[in-house]
Design an enzyme around this catalytic site. Structure first.
Site, PDB file in Angstrom:
ATOM      1  N   THR A   1      99.167  15.409  59.545  1.00 47.22           N
ATOM      2  CA  THR A   1      99.291  16.707  60.219  1.00 47.22           C
ATOM      3  C   THR A   1      97.936  17.206  60.703  1.00 47.22           C
ATOM      4  O   THR A   1      97.836  17.820  61.771  1.00 47.22           O
ATOM      5  CB  THR A   1      99.937  17.762  59.304  1.00 47.22           C
ATOM      6  OG1 THR A   1      99.146  17.934  58.117  1.00 47.22           O
ATOM      7  CG2 THR A   1     101.349  17.356  58.908  1.00 47.22           C
TER       8      THR A   1
ATOM      9  N   TYR B   1      90.377  27.666  60.458  1.00 47.88           N
ATOM     10  CA  TYR B   1      90.265  26.317  61.000  1.00 47.88           C
ATOM     11  C   TYR B   1      89.037  26.129  61.884  1.00 47.88           C
ATOM     12  O   TYR B   1      88.552  25.003  62.047  1.00 47.88           O
ATOM     13  CB  TYR B   1      91.558  25.912  61.709  1.00 47.88           C
ATOM     14  CG  TYR B   1      92.549  25.376  60.701  1.00 47.88           C
ATOM     15  CD1 TYR B   1      92.320  24.153  60.077  1.00 47.88           C
ATOM     16  CD2 TYR B   1      93.665  26.108  60.336  1.00 47.88           C
ATOM     17  CE1 TYR B   1      93.187  23.667  59.123  1.00 47.88           C
ATOM     18  CE2 TYR B   1      94.542  25.629  59.381  1.00 47.88           C
ATOM     19  CZ  TYR B   1      94.296  24.412  58.773  1.00 47.88           C
ATOM     20  OH  TYR B   1      95.144  23.930  57.811  1.00 47.88           O
TER      21      TYR B   1
ATOM     22  N   ILE C   1      98.907  22.848  62.614  1.00 48.51           N
ATOM     23  CA  ILE C   1     100.223  23.446  62.350  1.00 48.51           C
ATOM     24  C   ILE C   1     101.057  22.449  61.542  1.00 48.51           C
ATOM     25  O   ILE C   1     102.048  21.903  61.996  1.00 48.51           O
ATOM     26  CB  ILE C   1     100.927  23.904  63.639  1.00 48.51           C
ATOM     27  CG1 ILE C   1     100.820  22.868  64.770  1.00 48.51           C
ATOM     28  CG2 ILE C   1     100.351  25.228  64.106  1.00 48.51           C
ATOM     29  CD1 ILE C   1     101.557  23.290  66.038  1.00 48.51           C
ATOM     30  N   HIS C   2     100.603  22.256  60.292  1.00 46.74           N
ATOM     31  CA  HIS C   2     101.174  21.242  59.403  1.00 46.74           C
ATOM     32  C   HIS C   2     102.700  21.225  59.431  1.00 46.74           C
ATOM     33  O   HIS C   2     103.326  20.182  59.656  1.00 46.74           O
ATOM     34  CB  HIS C   2     100.732  21.510  57.958  1.00 46.74           C
ATOM     35  CG  HIS C   2      99.270  21.559  57.730  1.00 46.74           C
ATOM     36  ND1 HIS C   2      98.491  20.441  57.589  1.00 46.74           N
ATOM     37  CD2 HIS C   2      98.424  22.617  57.590  1.00 46.74           C
ATOM     38  CE1 HIS C   2      97.230  20.785  57.366  1.00 46.74           C
ATOM     39  NE2 HIS C   2      97.163  22.104  57.371  1.00 46.74           N
ATOM     40  N   ASP C   3     103.303  22.382  59.150  1.00 51.80           N
ATOM     41  CA  ASP C   3     104.746  22.436  58.921  1.00 51.80           C
ATOM     42  C   ASP C   3     105.548  22.143  60.177  1.00 51.80           C
ATOM     43  O   ASP C   3     106.641  21.571  60.111  1.00 51.80           O
ATOM     44  CB  ASP C   3     105.131  23.806  58.356  1.00 51.80           C
ATOM     45  CG  ASP C   3     104.519  24.063  56.997  1.00 51.80           C
ATOM     46  OD1 ASP C   3     104.174  23.080  56.314  1.00 51.80           O
ATOM     47  OD2 ASP C   3     104.358  25.235  56.625  1.00 51.80           O
TER      48      ASP C   3
END
Length: 314
Positions: A195, A229, A240-242
């Site tokens: 991610t 970040y 935006i990992h998720d």
């Protein structure tokens, strides 16, 4: 059409993930459940309701779940990353949803949705895994109704909350171990290693903001997150990992995976919450090796970013 339940702790990247699911015509979002994590359960639940209102989704049932880990207290929230309200101090600028919570808890809602679904359902946990661990422990009969779990969590080469551990797994390692190591449910793990490589830059965010009112609102929510970040990435942009995990749930195979067993460190030392993957060949691991899951290890990064932007802009 992919039937999704999203288990979430909004959070900026969770918000992008929810909007992506709501905006994707390939998705039938049948439920959202909330868990403690980036902020406390009351705030993650309020944020989930408001993000769904932003998307005009009064129809999606929402239930609140666990407000703490299975065993040990949660050491801290992620206010420095997401803001004290989870949305960079901007949560109150989102619309209120007219439809409140369903009259049950997260696990009961998931059981009801799974039992009543005419086809298997993909569950996308993008926060601590407490709700999912409770679901599978208390209701093993629903396993057959789960097409797969697509989990955002873990860091194979290190963490973001400690040197060893990624936030979602670190928040409840015992729950993560139950789900990732013990449960015989098809599972895809999307760790922060991949991610983070899918980070988006300022140009990407500008295009999202220019796409319309919803895109502009999303970008306005990112102030605290982008400052974090900028420090960690060294340039303007964010991870935006998720949303990357939800993208894989929507388009299976968007991320390239490798099958391997994983272990979660549940001791109280400095490695607590570490996710340890074993990429060795099966013949090397031996006959008593634990079950394998699919771990996302690579992707066409530009394709992922394009897919995310296209989905978020509708």
């Amino acid at each position: 059409m992919t039937r999704l339940i999203i288990d979430t702790d909004p959070g900026i990247d969770d918000t992008f993930a929810l909007v992506l699911a709501c905006a994707s015509p390939e998705v039938d979002l049948i439920g959202v459940t909330t868990v403690f994590g980036n902020v406390g359960l009351d705030r993650t639940t309020r944020n989930a309701l408001r993000v769904l209102a932003l998307c005009g989704r009064e129809d999606v049932p929402v239930a609140a779940g666990a407000d703490r880990p299975l065993v040990h207290p949660h050491a801290h929230r992620a206010g420095a990353v997401h803001g004290e309200d989870g949305l960079s101090g901007m949560a109150d600028t989102l619309p209120e949803r007219q439809t409140g919570l369903v009259g049950t808890d997260a696990v009961a809602l998931m059981v009801r949705l799974l039992d009543s679904s005419p086809e298997p359902v993909t569950i996308v946990p993008i926060g601590p895994l407490t709700n999912v661990a409770l679901l599978l422990a208390a209701h093993p009969s629903v396993r057959s109704k789960i097409e797969r779990l697509v989990i955002m969590g873990g860091g194979l080469a290190g963490g973001n909350v400690t040197a060893a551990a990624e936030f979602n797994v670190w928040s409840d390692p015992e729950a993560a171990r139950r789900v990732l190591v013990e449960e015989p449910v098809p599972t895809t793990l999307v760790p922060m290693d991949i991610t983070t490589r899918c980070a988006v830059d300022l140009s990407w965010l500008d295009r999202l903001a220019a796409s319309g009112p919803r895109g502009a609102t999303l970008v306005r929510l990112t102030g605290t997150y982008r400052k974090h970040y900028q420090r960690t990435l060294g340039h303007e942009g964010m991870v935006i990992h998720d949303a990357v995990a939800v993208a894989e749930a929507i388009r299976p195979g968007l991320l390239r995976t490798s099958r391997m067993p994983v272990e979660v460190e549940c001791g109280m030392g400095p490695a607590r919450g570490a996710t340890i993957a074993d990429p060795r060949e099966h013949r090397v691991r031996g006959e008593d090796a634990p079950r394998e899951i699919d771990v996302a290890v690579d992707a066409d990064l530009d394709e992922v970013r394009t897919f995310l932007l296209s989905g978020l802009t509708g």
